[in-house]
Design an enzyme around this catalytic site. Sequence first.
Site, PDB file in Angstrom:
ATOM      1  N   LYS A  26      -7.350  37.659   3.087  1.00 15.03           N
ATOM      2  CA  LYS A  26      -6.352  36.603   3.610  1.00 15.03           C
ATOM      3  C   LYS A  26      -5.063  37.346   3.701  1.00 15.03           C
ATOM      4  O   LYS A  26      -4.421  37.250   4.662  1.00 15.03           O
ATOM      5  CB  LYS A  26      -6.143  35.294   2.516  1.00 15.03           C
ATOM      6  CG  LYS A  26      -7.483  34.315   2.465  1.00 15.03           C
ATOM      7  CD  LYS A  26      -7.228  33.005   1.777  1.00 15.03           C
ATOM      8  CE  LYS A  26      -6.855  33.608   0.174  1.00 15.03           C
ATOM      9  NZ  LYS A  26      -7.673  34.188  -0.503  1.00 15.03           N
ATOM     10  N   ARG A  33      -9.004  47.359  -5.041  1.00 16.18           N
ATOM     11  CA  ARG A  33      -7.783  47.224  -4.246  1.00 16.18           C
ATOM     12  C   ARG A  33      -6.517  47.387  -4.942  1.00 16.18           C
ATOM     13  O   ARG A  33      -6.344  47.222  -6.276  1.00 16.18           O
ATOM     14  CB  ARG A  33      -7.684  45.789  -3.680  1.00 16.18           C
ATOM     15  CG  ARG A  33      -7.334  44.570  -4.479  1.00 16.18           C
ATOM     16  CD  ARG A  33      -7.518  43.394  -3.910  1.00 16.18           C
ATOM     17  NE  ARG A  33      -7.407  42.144  -4.600  1.00 16.18           N
ATOM     18  CZ  ARG A  33      -7.237  40.874  -4.126  1.00 16.18           C
ATOM     19  NH1 ARG A  33      -7.296  40.506  -2.840  1.00 16.18           N
ATOM     20  NH2 ARG A  33      -6.987  39.897  -4.982  1.00 16.18           N
ATOM     21  N   ARG A  37      -3.042  44.475  -9.190  1.00 11.24           N
ATOM     22  CA  ARG A  37      -3.039  43.126  -9.914  1.00 11.24           C
ATOM     23  C   ARG A  37      -3.643  43.226 -11.395  1.00 11.24           C
ATOM     24  O   ARG A  37      -4.747  43.349 -11.390  1.00 11.24           O
ATOM     25  CB  ARG A  37      -3.523  42.109  -8.934  1.00 11.24           C
ATOM     26  CG  ARG A  37      -2.595  41.795  -7.896  1.00 11.24           C
ATOM     27  CD  ARG A  37      -3.127  40.813  -6.727  1.00 11.24           C
ATOM     28  NE  ARG A  37      -3.665  39.628  -7.374  1.00 11.24           N
ATOM     29  CZ  ARG A  37      -4.108  38.768  -6.736  1.00 11.24           C
ATOM     30  NH1 ARG A  37      -3.918  38.772  -5.235  1.00 11.24           N
ATOM     31  NH2 ARG A  37      -4.560  37.632  -7.166  1.00 11.24           N
ATOM     32  N   ARG A  42      -4.926  25.111  -2.373  1.00 11.76           N
ATOM     33  CA  ARG A  42      -6.303  25.165  -3.037  1.00 11.76           C
ATOM     34  C   ARG A  42      -6.827  24.240  -3.797  1.00 11.76           C
ATOM     35  O   ARG A  42      -7.987  24.479  -4.196  1.00 11.76           O
ATOM     36  CB  ARG A  42      -5.906  26.446  -3.967  1.00 11.76           C
ATOM     37  CG  ARG A  42      -6.191  27.764  -3.711  1.00 11.76           C
ATOM     38  CD  ARG A  42      -5.755  28.707  -4.923  1.00 11.76           C
ATOM     39  NE  ARG A  42      -6.069  30.009  -4.940  1.00 11.76           N
ATOM     40  CZ  ARG A  42      -5.487  31.023  -4.515  1.00 11.76           C
ATOM     41  NH1 ARG A  42      -4.373  30.951  -3.907  1.00 11.76           N
ATOM     42  NH2 ARG A  42      -5.986  32.389  -4.974  1.00 11.76           N
ATOM     43  N   ARG A  55     -12.174  33.118 -10.981  1.00 11.35           N
ATOM     44  CA  ARG A  55     -11.532  32.796  -9.780  1.00 11.35           C
ATOM     45  C   ARG A  55     -12.543  32.462  -8.529  1.00 11.35           C
ATOM     46  O   ARG A  55     -12.209  31.445  -7.917  1.00 11.35           O
ATOM     47  CB  ARG A  55     -10.837  34.150  -9.238  1.00 11.35           C
ATOM     48  CG  ARG A  55      -9.750  34.402 -10.121  1.00 11.35           C
ATOM     49  CD  ARG A  55      -9.143  35.986 -10.034  1.00 11.35           C
ATOM     50  NE  ARG A  55      -8.605  36.136  -8.828  1.00 11.35           N
ATOM     51  CZ  ARG A  55      -8.421  37.270  -8.283  1.00 11.35           C
ATOM     52  NH1 ARG A  55      -8.481  38.391  -8.829  1.00 11.35           N
ATOM     53  NH2 ARG A  55      -7.874  37.574  -7.051  1.00 11.35           N
TER      54      ARG A  55
HETATM   55  P1  AMP Z   1      -3.967  34.902  -4.869  1.00 13.85           P
HETATM   56  O1  AMP Z   1      -2.943  35.740  -4.964  1.00 13.85           O
HETATM   57  O2  AMP Z   1      -3.771  34.044  -3.869  1.00 13.85           O
HETATM   58  O3  AMP Z   1      -5.269  35.407  -5.197  1.00 13.85           O
HETATM   59  O4  AMP Z   1      -3.352  34.099  -6.275  1.00 13.85           O
HETATM   60  C1  AMP Z   1      -3.561  34.607  -7.621  1.00 13.85           C
HETATM   61  C2  AMP Z   1      -3.636  33.470  -8.552  1.00 13.85           C
HETATM   62  O5  AMP Z   1      -2.362  32.885  -8.313  1.00 13.85           O
HETATM   63  C3  AMP Z   1      -4.602  32.533  -8.465  1.00 13.85           C
HETATM   64  O6  AMP Z   1      -5.821  33.010  -9.165  1.00 13.85           O
HETATM   65  C4  AMP Z   1      -4.046  31.082  -9.298  1.00 13.85           C
HETATM   66  O7  AMP Z   1      -4.211  31.338 -10.554  1.00 13.85           O
HETATM   67  C5  AMP Z   1      -2.734  31.463  -8.651  1.00 13.85           C
HETATM   68  N1  AMP Z   1      -2.345  30.537  -7.454  1.00 13.85           N
HETATM   69  C6  AMP Z   1      -1.830  31.033  -6.182  1.00 13.85           C
HETATM   70  N2  AMP Z   1      -1.782  29.971  -5.324  1.00 13.85           N
HETATM   71  C7  AMP Z   1      -2.406  29.039  -6.211  1.00 13.85           C
HETATM   72  C8  AMP Z   1      -2.535  27.466  -5.737  1.00 13.85           C
HETATM   73  N3  AMP Z   1      -2.086  27.140  -4.373  1.00 13.85           N
HETATM   74  N4  AMP Z   1      -2.755  26.831  -6.453  1.00 13.85           N
HETATM   75  C9  AMP Z   1      -3.061  27.071  -7.806  1.00 13.85           C
HETATM   76  N5  AMP Z   1      -3.023  28.260  -8.268  1.00 13.85           N
HETATM   77  C10 AMP Z   1      -2.455  29.111  -7.177  1.00 13.85           C
END
Ligand code: AMP
Length: 228
Positions: free
Chosen positions: A13, A126, A160, A87, A171
């Site tokens: 993404k 990554r 990360r 999400r 996740r």
């Molecule tokens: P990402 O960078 O999109 O993989 O997000 C990393 C982490 O941020 C996720 O595993 C969640 O803990 C939190 N997170 C990001 N976006 C959301 C969302 N829309 N709703 C809930 N948690 C989120």
Amino acid sequence: MILILLGPPAAGKGTQAEGLEKRHGFRQVSTGDMLRAEDAHGSAIGHEAKAIMDRGELVPDRLIISLLDRRIAAEAGRDLILDGFPRTVPQAEALDRLLAARGLEVSGVIVIDVDDAALVERIVGRFTCADCGASYHDRTRPTRVPGVCDRCGGTEFVRRADDTPETVAARLAAYHEQTAPLLPYYRPQGKLFVVDGMAGIEAVAREIDSVVRGLAGGVAHAKVMRGN
Ligand code: AMP
């Protein structure tokens, strides 16, 4: 245009959102990046979110919706690519409401479909440039010169905290249990487009471009490309 990129962690993404910024002038809105920035700035929201993110769980809807609301207000009038939001179904409903309040609506939802088995390797390898945020992968997308960012020449890289084998399972579970129900939410609206995320980065980008061109040209939205 308001586009949503949906898909499990490491589906690509972020990479595809970067491409859409460059090729089509979208602004990427990544709720994960916003939460990491909150944490880096030491805010109360960042502190609350950090522990949850490190467990691989989703942060509470109320917290993420208020962050997103403020960001959409700040991006007024721009074409947006939402990466990592919504999400959950309550987040999607809140998004519809806060867009409608501004006379906007979701234009399309692109699902990047990837087998779970491929995701662990993608996630664990990554890393990104600490200066410009360009993304790389140890095996599939290394820097051209080892240790030097292709884009800005930076030499500091970050991984990360939640990109570990231990958090991947949580996740993925969160994706299947809480995020996958968004497909039946958007499908009846004719806004859902599924692209094959197992293809290479450029092939996925081409599929996404054809969706964006279709949406921009007003082609009927009720087109599901694969995987339904
Ligand atoms: P990402 O960078 O999109 O993989 O997000 C990393 C982490 O941020 C996720 O595993 C969640 O803990 C939190 N997170 C990001 N976006 C959301 C969302 N829309 N709703 C809930 N948690 C989120």
